[in-house]
Design a protein around this motif. Structure first.
Motif, PDB file in Angstrom:
ATOM      1  N   GLU A   1     -12.230  13.427  14.486  1.00 57.66           N
ATOM      2  CA  GLU A   1     -11.104  14.244  14.025  1.00 57.66           C
ATOM      3  C   GLU A   1     -11.263  15.711  14.414  1.00 57.66           C
ATOM      4  O   GLU A   1     -10.628  16.580  13.839  1.00 57.66           O
ATOM      5  CB  GLU A   1     -10.946  14.117  12.504  1.00 57.66           C
ATOM      6  CG  GLU A   1     -10.564  12.710  12.087  1.00 57.66           C
ATOM      7  CD  GLU A   1     -10.516  12.541  10.581  1.00 57.66           C
ATOM      8  OE1 GLU A   1      -9.683  11.740  10.130  1.00 57.66           O
ATOM      9  OE2 GLU A   1     -11.292  13.195   9.876  1.00 57.66           O
TER      10      GLU A   1
ATOM     11  N   SER B   1     -11.719  18.598  17.790  1.00 57.93           N
ATOM     12  CA  SER B   1     -11.544  18.790  19.227  1.00 57.93           C
ATOM     13  C   SER B   1     -12.926  18.830  19.874  1.00 57.93           C
ATOM     14  O   SER B   1     -13.945  18.935  19.188  1.00 57.93           O
ATOM     15  CB  SER B   1     -10.785  20.084  19.487  1.00 57.93           C
ATOM     16  OG  SER B   1     -11.652  21.185  19.359  1.00 57.93           O
ATOM     17  N   GLY B   2     -12.944  18.766  21.213  1.00 56.51           N
ATOM     18  CA  GLY B   2     -14.210  18.748  21.939  1.00 56.51           C
ATOM     19  C   GLY B   2     -15.087  19.949  21.601  1.00 56.51           C
ATOM     20  O   GLY B   2     -16.275  19.812  21.310  1.00 56.51           O
ATOM     21  N   GLY B   3     -14.488  21.120  21.624  1.00 60.14           N
ATOM     22  CA  GLY B   3     -15.246  22.338  21.351  1.00 60.14           C
ATOM     23  C   GLY B   3     -15.690  22.424  19.905  1.00 60.14           C
ATOM     24  O   GLY B   3     -16.752  22.967  19.599  1.00 60.14           O
TER      25      GLY B   3
ATOM     26  N   MET C   1     -17.653  23.363  26.369  1.00 60.90           N
ATOM     27  CA  MET C   1     -16.258  23.052  26.029  1.00 60.90           C
ATOM     28  C   MET C   1     -15.615  24.139  25.180  1.00 60.90           C
ATOM     29  O   MET C   1     -14.604  23.895  24.521  1.00 60.90           O
ATOM     30  CB  MET C   1     -16.182  21.737  25.268  1.00 60.90           C
ATOM     31  CG  MET C   1     -16.585  20.534  26.096  1.00 60.90           C
ATOM     32  SD  MET C   1     -16.476  19.074  25.076  1.00 60.90           S
ATOM     33  CE  MET C   1     -17.673  18.028  25.877  1.00 60.90           C
TER      34      MET C   1
ATOM     35  N   THR D   1      -4.839  14.646   7.264  1.00 66.19           N
ATOM     36  CA  THR D   1      -6.215  14.708   6.763  1.00 66.19           C
ATOM     37  C   THR D   1      -6.156  14.900   5.251  1.00 66.19           C
ATOM     38  O   THR D   1      -5.104  15.189   4.696  1.00 66.19           O
ATOM     39  CB  THR D   1      -7.024  15.882   7.363  1.00 66.19           C
ATOM     40  OG1 THR D   1      -6.517  17.116   6.839  1.00 66.19           O
ATOM     41  CG2 THR D   1      -6.959  15.907   8.872  1.00 66.19           C
TER      42      THR D   1
ATOM     43  N   ALA E   1      -1.107  20.120  15.084  1.00 73.46           N
ATOM     44  CA  ALA E   1      -1.874  20.308  16.319  1.00 73.46           C
ATOM     45  C   ALA E   1      -1.005  20.672  17.518  1.00 73.46           C
ATOM     46  O   ALA E   1      -1.429  21.402  18.405  1.00 73.46           O
ATOM     47  CB  ALA E   1      -2.687  19.054  16.619  1.00 73.46           C
TER      48      ALA E   1
ATOM     49  N   SER F   1     -10.419  26.884  21.864  1.00 73.04           N
ATOM     50  CA  SER F   1     -10.886  25.576  21.422  1.00 73.04           C
ATOM     51  C   SER F   1     -10.148  25.169  20.149  1.00 73.04           C
ATOM     52  O   SER F   1     -10.028  25.962  19.223  1.00 73.04           O
ATOM     53  CB  SER F   1     -12.387  25.679  21.151  1.00 73.04           C
ATOM     54  OG  SER F   1     -12.818  24.544  20.465  1.00 73.04           O
TER      55      SER F   1
ATOM     56  N   CYS G   1      -6.870  24.303  20.027  1.00 70.28           N
ATOM     57  CA  CYS G   1      -5.473  24.735  19.986  1.00 70.28           C
ATOM     58  C   CYS G   1      -4.499  23.616  20.298  1.00 70.28           C
ATOM     59  O   CYS G   1      -3.285  23.806  20.226  1.00 70.28           O
ATOM     60  CB  CYS G   1      -5.244  25.909  20.926  1.00 70.28           C
ATOM     61  SG  CYS G   1      -5.334  25.441  22.661  1.00 70.28           S
ATOM     62  N   GLY G   2      -4.983  22.434  20.680  1.00 75.66           N
ATOM     63  CA  GLY G   2      -4.073  21.300  20.855  1.00 75.66           C
ATOM     64  C   GLY G   2      -3.946  20.758  22.268  1.00 75.66           C
ATOM     65  O   GLY G   2      -3.091  19.907  22.532  1.00 75.66           O
ATOM     66  N   LYS G   3      -4.817  21.167  23.185  1.00 77.76           N
ATOM     67  CA  LYS G   3      -4.683  20.733  24.569  1.00 77.76           C
ATOM     68  C   LYS G   3      -4.921  19.234  24.733  1.00 77.76           C
ATOM     69  O   LYS G   3      -4.110  18.530  25.341  1.00 77.76           O
ATOM     70  CB  LYS G   3      -5.676  21.512  25.456  1.00 77.76           C
ATOM     71  CG  LYS G   3      -5.503  23.018  25.355  1.00 77.76           C
ATOM     72  CD  LYS G   3      -6.540  23.778  26.157  1.00 77.76           C
ATOM     73  CE  LYS G   3      -7.969  23.576  25.707  1.00 77.76           C
ATOM     74  NZ  LYS G   3      -8.292  24.103  24.379  1.00 77.76           N
TER      75      LYS G   3
ATOM     76  N   SER H   1      -4.748  17.051  22.436  1.00 74.15           N
ATOM     77  CA  SER H   1      -3.717  16.330  21.693  1.00 74.15           C
ATOM     78  C   SER H   1      -2.488  16.096  22.567  1.00 74.15           C
ATOM     79  O   SER H   1      -1.895  15.012  22.538  1.00 74.15           O
ATOM     80  CB  SER H   1      -3.320  17.107  20.442  1.00 74.15           C
ATOM     81  OG  SER H   1      -4.439  17.269  19.608  1.00 74.15           O
TER      82      SER H   1
ATOM     83  N   ASN I   1      -4.486   8.398  12.459  1.00 77.69           N
ATOM     84  CA  ASN I   1      -3.939   9.396  11.541  1.00 77.69           C
ATOM     85  C   ASN I   1      -2.974  10.372  12.212  1.00 77.69           C
ATOM     86  O   ASN I   1      -2.558  11.346  11.618  1.00 77.69           O
ATOM     87  CB  ASN I   1      -5.069  10.162  10.841  1.00 77.69           C
ATOM     88  CG  ASN I   1      -5.850  11.043  11.800  1.00 77.69           C
ATOM     89  OD1 ASN I   1      -5.886  10.781  13.000  1.00 77.69           O
ATOM     90  ND2 ASN I   1      -6.453  12.089  11.280  1.00 77.69           N
TER      91      ASN I   1
ATOM     92  N   HIS J   1     -11.463  25.461  30.168  1.00 80.37           N
ATOM     93  CA  HIS J   1     -11.797  26.763  29.608  1.00 80.37           C
ATOM     94  C   HIS J   1     -12.252  27.698  30.707  1.00 80.37           C
ATOM     95  O   HIS J   1     -12.447  28.876  30.472  1.00 80.37           O
ATOM     96  CB  HIS J   1     -12.920  26.625  28.578  1.00 80.37           C
ATOM     97  CG  HIS J   1     -12.449  26.011  27.321  1.00 80.37           C
ATOM     98  ND1 HIS J   1     -11.429  26.558  26.601  1.00 80.37           N
ATOM     99  CD2 HIS J   1     -12.814  24.891  26.668  1.00 80.37           C
ATOM    100  CE1 HIS J   1     -11.196  25.810  25.546  1.00 80.37           C
ATOM    101  NE2 HIS J   1     -12.025  24.783  25.577  1.00 80.37           N
TER     102      HIS J   1
HETATM  103  N1  LIG Z   1      -7.768  12.746  14.638  1.00 81.37           N
HETATM  104  C1  LIG Z   1      -7.655  13.986  14.151  1.00 81.37           C
HETATM  105  N2  LIG Z   1      -7.509  14.188  12.815  1.00 81.37           N
HETATM  106  C2  LIG Z   1      -7.390  15.437  12.321  1.00 81.37           C
HETATM  107  N3  LIG Z   1      -7.396  16.549  13.066  1.00 81.37           N
HETATM  108  C3  LIG Z   1      -7.531  16.418  14.389  1.00 81.37           C
HETATM  109  C4  LIG Z   1      -7.671  15.136  14.999  1.00 81.37           C
HETATM  110  N4  LIG Z   1      -7.808  15.317  16.332  1.00 81.37           N
HETATM  111  C5  LIG Z   1      -7.742  16.647  16.546  1.00 81.37           C
HETATM  112  N5  LIG Z   1      -7.579  17.310  15.373  1.00 81.37           N
HETATM  113  C6  LIG Z   1      -7.419  18.758  15.209  1.00 81.37           C
HETATM  114  O1  LIG Z   1      -6.276  19.138  15.950  1.00 81.37           O
HETATM  115  C7  LIG Z   1      -6.477  20.377  16.612  1.00 81.37           C
HETATM  116  C8  LIG Z   1      -6.213  20.213  18.084  1.00 81.37           C
HETATM  117  O2  LIG Z   1      -7.232  19.391  18.648  1.00 81.37           O
HETATM  118  P1  LIG Z   1      -7.364  19.144  20.210  1.00 81.37           P
HETATM  119  O3  LIG Z   1      -8.441  18.158  20.412  1.00 81.37           O
HETATM  120  O4  LIG Z   1      -6.039  18.852  20.777  1.00 81.37           O
HETATM  121  O5  LIG Z   1      -7.855  20.613  20.693  1.00 81.37           O
HETATM  122  P2  LIG Z   1      -8.218  21.141  22.134  1.00 81.37           P
HETATM  123  O6  LIG Z   1      -7.258  22.218  22.473  1.00 81.37           O
HETATM  124  O7  LIG Z   1      -8.346  20.026  23.089  1.00 81.37           O
HETATM  125  O8  LIG Z   1      -9.618  21.836  21.847  1.00 81.37           O
HETATM  126  P3  LIG Z   1     -10.989  21.843  22.716  1.00 81.37           P
HETATM  127  O9  LIG Z   1     -10.777  22.840  23.778  1.00 81.37           O
HETATM  128  O10 LIG Z   1     -12.013  22.301  21.719  1.00 81.37           O
HETATM  129  O11 LIG Z   1     -11.233  20.461  23.198  1.00 81.37           O
HETATM  130  C9  LIG Z   1      -7.907  20.801  16.292  1.00 81.37           C
HETATM  131  O12 LIG Z   1      -7.870  21.840  15.374  1.00 81.37           O
HETATM  132  C10 LIG Z   1      -8.570  19.552  15.746  1.00 81.37           C
HETATM  133  O13 LIG Z   1      -9.460  19.873  14.696  1.00 81.37           O
END
Ligand SMILES: Nc1ncnc2c1ncn2[C@@H]1O[C@H](COP(=O)(O)OP(=O)(O)OP(=O)(O)O)[C@@H](O)[C@H]1O
Ligand SMILES: Nc1ncnc2c1ncn2[C@@H]1O[C@H](COP(=O)(O)OP(=O)(O)OP(=O)(O)O)[C@@H](O)[C@H]1O
Ligand code: SF4
Ligand SMILES: [Mg+2]
Ligand SMILES: [Mg+2]
Lengths: 344, 337
Positions: free
Chosen positions: A177, A179-181, A207, B21, B28, B48, B50-52, B54, B66, B217
């Motif tokens: 749940e 993100s990667g970072g 990341m 959650t 997201a 990091s 921000c939703g990429k 997603s 979820n 990044h």
């Molecule tokens: N399955 C999940 N349940 C709850 N929250 C989630 C879930 N997956 C992602 N999130 C939240 O949603 C937001 C967006 O996540 P996402 O993975 O899209 O970020 P990202 O931009 O890819 O970040 P990064 O660069 O760190 O990988 C984050 O704040 C993360 O905590």
């Protein structure tokens, strides 16, 4: 050969690595003899002081993670040794240097308190069904540090320090749940929460965006300054290494080919591989056209490499001397600047 | 149906995704829209969390239990993917749209040889009809990503992190998809191997007129390989434009902050800049412009009203006080600040 190359014997070393070697058998099937050996790490030596960060950079597959896993005793070396000199007799109660090979059984727990690894793959330190709280609190529980309330406080604090805020919205999430970072930051928090003396950080911030990364790097540097934590910092990002590391070691196919103070290495790279590597760093300018790096051929696999210089096949400056002689010795070409190359 | 040329290959409209959650709904992705023409590459950058990823998972229709798709459409070749059944989506996934996962390192099955896994992907999607042809194709892809074909016979645990990442890139390329989403595809690679792979990807992209979405990044990589770049903040796409233009003259204060903090290996070693303030809480995002708590230009209107879109040709941003004052929705008062 009291020190085989990589720097003069350092006064207050925390970790000393001498001739470290790891070979993996290449097996075709379970019952046959190995078809050869991957020379993942080959006769590597270096030392690290308290509070020092040594950057480890190099080609993908050159053995960086293997060096890290040997240092934290997740792998046993084929040859060579590692000794630790922990502050005030921390590991196993023994004062003075401890030979890593001698740390076994009951002493492992004390060792884990001193030496931690942040894995390249953050999932490696997480279990899917464990919450973030459980993941970070586990080392505290294993070491018997604090009671539950105290641990909740510590975990909340470290989550805030690594930028996972508000901490309460993260405590009870599961790794998938995040993100990667965010997962990477949990892995960092888990390694730092017990206050180790030495941390192998294997691409801990790859990341993270620059801003979050800068925050984490300052946190790690602060801990190095205040608590004397030393880092072996594996990274592909030379700009990160520039800001995090006092010295940088460059590896190529299992060997350290160059080692120097960070600014010296970046400003005056001597080994042909280091030069190619620096010239391949992308530039944040869409109008800039970069030339392909000066390196020949393909990535070579380190299975039973011929006894000559590991870089020979790809080196733009290779001579017949390089072809006919063993891998070059590591020599000090300028004060504190060690290079393994016949042509420098 | 006749295919209209110039129709975008990929069109995302008003995409909004929440995660449920215990503490509340994580917002997201919020009303994200963009288009990609044939052969175009788009970089997606941003803080990091921000939703990429997603967004990428929405495009692949690979969402966790979820996740709640609140609104939006994702058109691939004119077909909206979001309402399709799981069975229908399989005709598109991997075959038309493929992804290099951010967690590439553990998206390989530990019990099968790496080469075998790619061969199977090719066979399943009927791209090659014989095993020999499929193996030949995998060997070619392995060479392309800088892995010796002998490595097809090894297991994932015998690969280094970067070797696994390269195998996953080979897998994504294996069915010649129309769109590839590469989520941090080169984080585990040294710059020489990265350079080589990015060049190869560019060649394939041009040959096959493929669309690539690079999530990264590493702003320098985005600058080098993409035609367009989108900047995200707290689930919103806040700026989108041609890469050269966004880098030369960013409109959004967040983009400017992002670009200025990029560290370099040459020249004087300057102290690193960080964004002041905390990352946004996506369960309870700030009202008005989501960036206002950290923005040096924020005024009262930023704290209350969502910012309007301002644009310069095909380059736009969502901001009350864009960095090009002539575009300011606040009029003269703002221009004279
Ligand atoms: N399955 C999940 N349940 C709850 N929250 C989630 C879930 N997956 C992602 N999130 C939240 O949603 C937001 C967006 O996540 P996402 O993975 O899209 O970020 P990202 O931009 O890819 O970040 P990064 O660069 O760190 O990988 C984050 O704040 C993360 O905590
Ligand atoms: N368990 C293993 N069995 C066999 N070979 C292995 C094993 N672990 C690593 N190797 C091999 O050892 C070499 C070094 O791997 P290592 O993971 O140390 O590289 P690395 O420098 O960390 O690379 P990357 O930057 O890609 O993560 C590689 O050729 C790899 O294939
Ligand atoms: S809308 Fe306001 S707060 Fe948001 S980025 Fe623009 S100036 Fe800053
Ligand atoms: Mg590694
Ligand atoms: Mg992501």
């Amino acid at each position: 050969m009291e020190n085989s190359g990589q720097g003069p014997a350092r006064r207050d070393y925390l970790v000393a690595v001498e001739g470290l070697t790891k070979h993996f058998p290449v097996t075709r099937s379970l019952f046959r003899k190995p078809a050869g050996f991957v020379h993942a790490v080959d006769d590597v030596s270096f030392q690290l002081e308290r509070g020092e960060s040594l950057g480890l950079v190099g080609e993908s597959g050159c053995g960086k993670t293997t060096v890290g896993k040997l240092l934290v005793k997740l792998l046993e070396p084929t040859a060579g040794g590692i000794s630790f000199h922990f502050p005030d007799s921390a590991a196993g109660g023994a004062a003075g240097p401890v030979d890593a090979a001698a740390i076994k059984g009951r002493q492992m727990r004390a060792f884990r308190r001193q030496v931690q690894m942040i894995f390249q793959d953050p999932y490696e330190s997480m279990t899917p069904r464990r919450t973030i709280y459980d993941t970070i609190a586990e080392p505290l529980a294993v070491q018997g540090i604090g009671d539950v309330l105290d641990r909740v406080g510590r975990v909340t604090d470290i989550l805030t320090l690594v930028g996972l805020t508000p901490a309460a919205t993260f405590l009870f999430r599961h790794p998938h749940e995040l993100s990667g970072g965010q997962r990477q930051r949990v892995a960092i928090a888990r390694a730092l929460v017990i206050g180790p003396s030495f941390v192998v950080a294997d691409e801990p911030t790859s990341m993270l965006d620059v801003s979050s990364r800068t925050g984490i790097m300052s946190l790690m540097q602060e801990l190095a300054g205040n608590l004397g934590i030393a880092y072996l910092y594996v990274t592909h990002d030379l700009a990160v290494a520039r800001y995090m590391c006092h010295r940088i070691a460059v590896m190529y196919l299992g060997k350290i080919v160059e080692l120097a103070e960070t600014e010296e290495l970046l400003g005056n790279p001597l080994h042909p591989y280091t030069r190619a590597l620096l010239s391949a760093v992308p530039v944040a300018d869409p109008d800039y056209r970069r030339e392909p790096p000066d390196i020949r051929g393909d990535v070579t696999a380190p299975v039973d490499p011929p006894p000559r210089c590991r870089f020979y096949d790809r080196c733009p400056r290779a001579t017949t001397f390089c072809r006919d002689n063993p891998h070059p010795p590591t020599e000090e070409k300028a004060p504190g600047h060690w290079v393994a190359c016949y042509e420098v | 149906m006749a295919v209209v040329t110039n129709e975008p290959v990929l069109k995302v409209a008003g995409l909004t995704l929440h995660y449920l959650t215990r503490q509340g709904e994580v917002k997201a992705v919020r009303e994200v829209s963009f288009e990609l023409a044939r052969g175009q590459s788009l970089g997606l950058v941003g803080e990091s969390g921000c939703g990429k990823t997603s967004i990428a998972n929405c495009l692949m229709r690979l969402l966790p239990d979820n996740a709640r798709l609140v609104a939006g459409q994702v058109f691939l070749d004119g077909q909206d993917l979001l309402p399709l059944s799981e069975e229908e989506i399989r005709r598109f996934r991997w075959r038309r749209i493929a992804m290099v996962f951010q967690a590439a390192m553990n998206s390989l099955d530990p019990v099968y040889k790496v080469g075998q896994q790619v061969v199977e992907a090719i066979e399943t999607h009927g791209v090659e009809t014989t095993v020999a042809a499929a193996r030949e194709r995998v060997a070619r892809l392995f060479r392309l990503v800088g892995l010796a074909p002998q490595l097809m016979e090894r297991y994932p645990h015998e690969f280094s992190g970067g070797m696994r990442q390269r195998a996953v890139i080979a897998m994504a390329l294996s069915c010649d998809p129309a769109v590839i989403i590469a989520d941090e595809p080169t984080t585990a690679l040294d710059v020489i191997v990265q350079d080589r792979i990015l060049r190869e990807l560019k060649t394939i992209q041009q040959e096959l007129q493929m669309c690539i979405i690079y999530i990264s990044h590493d702003i320098a990589v985005v600058a080098e390989v993409t035609d367009r770049v989108g900047v995200m903040y707290a689930g919103n796409l806040v700026e989108l434009g041609d890469t050269a233009e966004v880098f030369r003259a960013p409109l959004h204060p967040y983009t400017a902050a992002l670009l200025s903090s990029f560290p370099r290996i040459s020249g004087e070693k300057r102290p690193l800049a960080t964004l002041s303030g905390e990352p946004p809480n996506l369960i309870d995002p700030p009202p008005g412009c989501p960036f206002h708590p950290r923005c040096p230009h924020a005024t009262a209107v930023c704290r209350e009203e969502p910012p309007p879109l301002v644009s310069r040709g095909s380059h736009w941003a969502a901001c009350w006080h864009p960095l090009d004052a002539t575009l300011s929705p606040m009029g003269q008062a703002d221009a004279s600040r």
